[in-house]
Design a protein around this motif. Sequence first.
Motif, PDB file in Angstrom:
ATOM      1  N   GLU A 443       3.579   1.532  -5.968  1.00  0.00           N
ATOM      2  CA  GLU A 443       4.972   1.555  -5.094  1.00  0.00           C
ATOM      3  C   GLU A 443       5.820   1.033  -6.202  1.00  0.00           C
ATOM      4  OE1 GLU A 443       5.389   1.896  -1.999  1.00  0.00           O
ATOM      5  OE2 GLU A 443       3.315   2.480  -2.055  1.00  0.00           O
ATOM      6  N   ARG A 462      13.132   3.532  -2.531  1.00  0.00           N
ATOM      7  CA  ARG A 462      11.896   3.335  -2.446  1.00  0.00           C
ATOM      8  C   ARG A 462      11.059   4.688  -2.893  1.00  0.00           C
ATOM      9  NH1 ARG A 462       8.565   1.580  -2.645  1.00  0.00           N
ATOM     10  NH2 ARG A 462       7.483   0.651  -0.646  1.00  0.00           N
ATOM     11  N   THR A 464       6.813   6.275  -4.129  1.00  0.00           N
ATOM     12  CA  THR A 464       5.162   6.125  -4.545  1.00  0.00           C
ATOM     13  C   THR A 464       5.052   6.639  -5.610  1.00  0.00           C
ATOM     14  OG1 THR A 464       5.034   5.439  -2.287  1.00  0.00           O
ATOM     15  CG2 THR A 464       2.881   5.835  -3.555  1.00  0.00           C
ATOM     16  N   ALA A 516       3.771  -2.551  -1.294  1.00  0.00           N
ATOM     17  CA  ALA A 516       4.796  -1.914  -0.488  1.00  0.00           C
ATOM     18  C   ALA A 516       5.719  -3.253  -0.090  1.00  0.00           C
ATOM     19  CB  ALA A 516       4.542  -1.216   0.642  1.00  0.00           C
TER      20      ALA A 516
END
Length: 545
Positions: A443, A462, A464, A516
């Motif tokens: 993450e 955000r 990944t 996360a």
Amino acid sequence: MSSTYTFPVLAEQARAEDGVVHTVASGDLRLSANQTCWPVQEAFEADLERAVTALGRRVHRAHPVDAEQGHGFIASQRQGIEVFKTIPPDAPVILAEAVWQYSHHVLAGLRTHRGPILVVANWSGRFPGLVGLLGLTASLTKAGVAHSILWSEDFTDDWARAGLRTWLETGTLTHDQSHVRDLPALPETEEVALGRALAAQLQREKAIIGVFDEGCMGMYNAIIDDELLNPLGIYKERLSQSALVAEMNRVSEAEAQAVRDWLDAAGMTFHTGTDEATELTDAQLLSQFRMYVAALRIADDFGLDAVGIQYQQGLKDTVPASDLAEGLLNNAERPPVRSRDGARELYAGQPLPHFNEVDEGVAVDSLVTNRIWTAMGFDPATTLHDIRWGEEYDGRFVWVMEISGSVPASHHGGYDRSWSMRQPSMYFPLGGGTLSGVSKPGEIVWSRVFIMDGVLHVDLGRGTAVELPEEETRRRLDATTPEWPIMHAVLHGVDRDQLMARHKANHLNVAYTPDADTADKALHAKAAMFASLGVVVHLCGDVRI
Ligand SMILES: C[C@H](O)[C@@H](O)[C@@H](O)C(=O)CO
């Protein structure tokens, strides 16, 4: 009125012709890069011309191809100024970019141009054309120059043709940016309190970023004036790369070799050979380790909190690449370096954040990230990446984030998963190794500090980092610059065109958190810290607040 003075005689300015679009190609300063990349640029310009012609306009290339030099790029600011003197000030201008380009080559001309401006790039990873577009749009944004942007593989797709038509007919083109929102009121959480406390500390106690030769590769967007920087509590120490070379010369061979031995023991792979012109050699590596030691000693001398080495002008003709030193500096676990008298280990057990290409937006971001991640107990290793290119994989859009030489080893999962390859000679005549690898899955929080409307802004999001099969990683590396470190990034709630439309920099910062939940929390702390520092905060895509 007669006068004995010599008055300047200004040439008559050309008048815009109906239906004529002027095209301009800003390039590199390095002849080798301009020559190597020229065939791809030529093909891209042909695609663009076909599309513009199909829409009933005529393309006039505003500067000739220089057969002797072997390319058709604008290769200096002076040349750019001369080219723009010949372009009618009200005419539509398209900047076509299939390569990494130096924005200041064309900024002077564009600042006073009155006609519509469009920057276009080829959707290709082969050379950093998209990176060039993003640098230029960021520079124009900082300069307050109205312009539009567009990208396409070859300008035969409906989306790009429609965009081109809109721009030709109206002089502007806007894109969907509904993924961006202003920072809402933050909840009173521990992370928000931490962000605010760290901001108060920074403003009261102050920090210094050391800049080894400001202004890299025409990146006007990456220079933050002191008036904007100082209110955050951040001050610049302006340093010279010559001093770095002088300090490198004081580092003994034994000290440089000790760095190499440490990395060998940590399991890092060096792809070495013996041909200085095309291969990475042990001698190049030793020079790079001298730079690593020298940078830490100078940082210690000046009490720096972060450091940036420009490299690309001047130093590239003096010593091998700075990248390996930069990647080492950004990692918490590093070969130890002691003060000149041997009494102290410098910056022991922590990174000294390095902002590559002296990108001062990255400097601010790295400093903020370093403090928050350290306070939260996460690995503070952070880096920038070039937003190089991307494609769908398995139904998701996966970006190729690819910095031009080094990331901290922890992003790969350690030194034993990192390797060093010779930097490509078209950019790096004296070679030097990278600190490469594939960024580990996990993450991330991504961010970018930039200047718009005369003030500092930050975009936060955000993402990944995902794992792709080895053959797909290989394909992506081969389609770009295989020597450079790669991250396969999925950005949450931001599609390809939204990121391109919004992002105001060629670079983007990333940092990992354990999962996360902690990534969301770290982002909250970051938003709070930036907001307290007076930076305008925007949230991009799916961000949980
Ligand atoms: C070496 C190259 O010029 C790179 O430095 C360039 O592509 C960039 O990284 C621009 O951000």
